[in-house]
Design a protein around this motif. Sequence first.
Motif, mmCIF file in Angstrom:
data_model
loop_
_atom_site.group_PDB
_atom_site.id
_atom_site.type_symbol
_atom_site.label_atom_id
_atom_site.label_comp_id
_atom_site.label_asym_id
_atom_site.label_seq_id
_atom_site.Cartn_x
_atom_site.Cartn_y
_atom_site.Cartn_z
ATOM 1 N N ASP A 159 0.858 -1.185 0.000
ATOM 2 C CA ASP A 159 0.000 0.000 0.000
ATOM 3 C C ASP A 159 0.899 1.241 0.000
ATOM 4 O OD1 ASP A 159 -1.832 2.018 0.385
ATOM 5 O OD2 ASP A 159 -3.009 0.916 1.880
ATOM 6 N N GLN A 160 1.169 1.766 -1.180
ATOM 7 C CA GLN A 160 2.083 2.896 -1.281
ATOM 8 C C GLN A 160 1.473 4.174 -0.698
ATOM 9 O OE1 GLN A 160 3.579 3.304 -5.274
ATOM 10 N NE2 GLN A 160 4.264 1.179 -5.387
ATOM 11 N N THR A 161 0.172 4.306 -0.790
ATOM 12 C CA THR A 161 -0.496 5.482 -0.219
ATOM 13 C C THR A 161 -0.352 5.498 1.301
ATOM 14 O OG1 THR A 161 -2.107 5.482 -2.033
ATOM 15 C CG2 THR A 161 -2.665 6.735 -0.057
ATOM 16 N N ALA A 162 -0.545 4.341 1.920
ATOM 17 C CA ALA A 162 -0.400 4.252 3.379
ATOM 18 C C ALA A 162 1.034 4.557 3.800
ATOM 19 C CB ALA A 162 -0.812 2.861 3.855
ATOM 20 N N ARG A 163 1.984 4.052 3.033
ATOM 21 C CA ARG A 163 3.391 4.310 3.314
ATOM 22 C C ARG A 163 3.688 5.812 3.244
ATOM 23 N NH1 ARG A 163 8.417 3.442 5.486
ATOM 24 N NH2 ARG A 163 10.022 4.232 4.090
ATOM 25 N N LEU A 164 3.197 6.468 2.201
ATOM 26 C CA LEU A 164 3.432 7.895 2.024
ATOM 27 C C LEU A 164 2.814 8.702 3.160
ATOM 28 C CD1 LEU A 164 4.552 10.141 0.206
ATOM 29 C CD2 LEU A 164 2.357 10.145 -0.989
ATOM 30 N N HIS A 165 1.584 8.354 3.555
ATOM 31 C CA HIS A 165 0.923 9.080 4.646
ATOM 32 C C HIS A 165 1.631 8.842 5.978
ATOM 33 C CE1 HIS A 165 -2.237 10.874 2.411
ATOM 34 N NE2 HIS A 165 -2.823 9.745 2.058
ATOM 35 N N PHE A 166 2.158 7.643 6.172
ATOM 36 C CA PHE A 166 2.881 7.348 7.414
ATOM 37 C C PHE A 166 4.097 8.259 7.551
ATOM 38 C CE2 PHE A 166 6.378 5.261 9.586
ATOM 39 C CZ PHE A 166 5.796 4.912 10.793
ATOM 40 N N VAL A 167 4.887 8.353 6.476
ATOM 41 C CA VAL A 167 6.093 9.186 6.511
ATOM 42 C C VAL A 167 5.728 10.661 6.633
ATOM 43 C CG1 VAL A 167 8.109 9.923 5.171
ATOM 44 C CG2 VAL A 167 7.478 7.502 5.240
ATOM 45 N N ARG A 168 4.692 11.096 5.906
ATOM 46 C CA ARG A 168 4.271 12.501 5.971
ATOM 47 C C ARG A 168 3.832 12.886 7.378
ATOM 48 N NH1 ARG A 168 -0.251 15.342 6.092
ATOM 49 N NH2 ARG A 168 -1.529 13.461 6.024
ATOM 50 N N ARG A 169 2.986 12.040 7.986
ATOM 51 C CA ARG A 169 2.489 12.358 9.336
ATOM 52 C C ARG A 169 3.614 12.358 10.364
ATOM 53 N NH1 ARG A 169 -1.961 9.049 7.748
ATOM 54 N NH2 ARG A 169 -0.917 7.276 8.717
ATOM 55 N N LYS A 170 4.588 11.493 10.175
ATOM 56 C CA LYS A 170 5.651 11.371 11.178
ATOM 57 C C LYS A 170 6.678 12.492 11.089
ATOM 58 C CE LYS A 170 8.713 8.119 13.408
ATOM 59 N NZ LYS A 170 9.040 6.708 13.623
ATOM 60 N N PHE A 171 7.023 12.930 9.857
ATOM 61 C CA PHE A 171 8.156 13.841 9.693
ATOM 62 C C PHE A 171 7.814 15.216 9.134
ATOM 63 C CE2 PHE A 171 10.101 9.537 8.954
ATOM 64 C CZ PHE A 171 10.765 9.466 10.168
ATOM 65 N N LEU A 172 6.632 15.405 8.556
ATOM 66 C CA LEU A 172 6.389 16.627 7.787
ATOM 67 C C LEU A 172 5.211 17.458 8.268
ATOM 68 C CD1 LEU A 172 6.953 15.154 4.199
ATOM 69 C CD2 LEU A 172 8.578 16.435 5.607
ATOM 70 N N CYS A 173 4.610 17.119 9.374
ATOM 71 C CA CYS A 173 3.411 17.833 9.828
ATOM 72 C C CYS A 173 3.731 18.853 10.914
ATOM 73 C CB CYS A 173 2.363 16.844 10.334
ATOM 74 S SG CYS A 173 1.557 15.940 9.005
ATOM 75 N N ARG A 174 2.892 19.860 10.974
ATOM 76 C CA ARG A 174 3.019 20.896 11.990
ATOM 77 C C ARG A 174 2.725 20.315 13.368
ATOM 78 N NH1 ARG A 174 0.087 26.774 11.235
ATOM 79 N NH2 ARG A 174 1.233 27.900 12.859
ATOM 80 N N GLY A 175 3.457 20.772 14.383
ATOM 81 C CA GLY A 175 3.211 20.332 15.742
ATOM 82 C C GLY A 175 4.042 19.148 16.173
ATOM 83 N N GLY A 176 4.945 18.667 15.308
ATOM 84 C CA GLY A 176 5.787 17.536 15.667
ATOM 85 C C GLY A 176 7.095 17.995 16.304
ATOM 86 N N PHE A 177 8.033 17.051 16.425
ATOM 87 C CA PHE A 177 9.320 17.348 17.065
ATOM 88 C C PHE A 177 10.482 17.205 16.076
ATOM 89 C CE2 PHE A 177 6.489 15.761 20.425
ATOM 90 C CZ PHE A 177 6.487 16.867 21.252
ATOM 91 N N HIS A 178 10.170 17.326 14.781
ATOM 92 C CA HIS A 178 11.177 17.223 13.739
ATOM 93 C C HIS A 178 11.429 18.598 13.123
ATOM 94 C CE1 HIS A 178 9.478 13.150 14.134
ATOM 95 N NE2 HIS A 178 10.707 12.757 13.876
ATOM 96 N N PRO A 179 12.539 18.780 12.396
ATOM 97 C CA PRO A 179 12.883 20.106 11.868
ATOM 98 C C PRO A 179 11.799 20.742 11.003
ATOM 99 C CG PRO A 179 14.759 18.628 11.674
ATOM 100 C CD PRO A 179 13.604 17.793 12.138
#
Length: 226
Positions: A167-187
């Motif tokens: 499931d490439q869509t699920a994979r993409l959303h997993f990475v986006r939510r973990k590293f690219l969203c506002r309110g996280g602890f990543h750069p």
Amino acid sequence: MSEEARSEIYGLILNEQQQRTISRIWQALDENTGDCVESDLEEESEEETDEESESKTAFIQDDRRRLASGSGVSVDDTSRILEWLFALSCQFVAQASRPSEEASLPLVHFVGVLGIHSYNLVYQTAYAFTSKISGLIWICRLLMLEYALPVARYEDICWPDRDSYDDQTARLHFVRRKFLCRGGFHPTAYLIEALAYGRRIARKEGCRTNVGWSSTKDTLILYQQR
């Protein structure tokens, strides 16, 4: 350079994974190659298979040949160095920090340095700086897109291609939510907040002209460049 010296001179703190990757890049430059090692950014595994084009893989290989030509470095060595540089870039984007300790992240440190005017040595205005933050956010998204769903397998760092995920869509959303969203602890979360804050200031200050003269009136400045 030792970690203590790097921290004292540059204020830059690298974690163990980043230091190992940098060491492997230097080893590849010295033609001392290493074995395949772990390089996953998130500790999760997903299953395989799906279809995609071989033409993009051929394009990547051709691009690597062009980079190697005239550099005195073989195609294999260039490929290896590019893979480790890509891995290091992704590690910078995926590195997490504790709340209120974002300044210790290498990418956030770089943003701070980028905010200093190149020749006036003062902080850039919000109007001039927000475009640079937007560019960095865009680069972070591109890096994480390639990390999430690579066009081709990265042999030296052992990262699978996109066909390895059911499931490439699920994979993409997993990475986006973990590293690219506002309110996280990543750069990227820090960059998004800085961009929003800078835009608020820029709106209050109003637009600036893109053409002007230096303080001595002998040099024309266009887009903050002499």
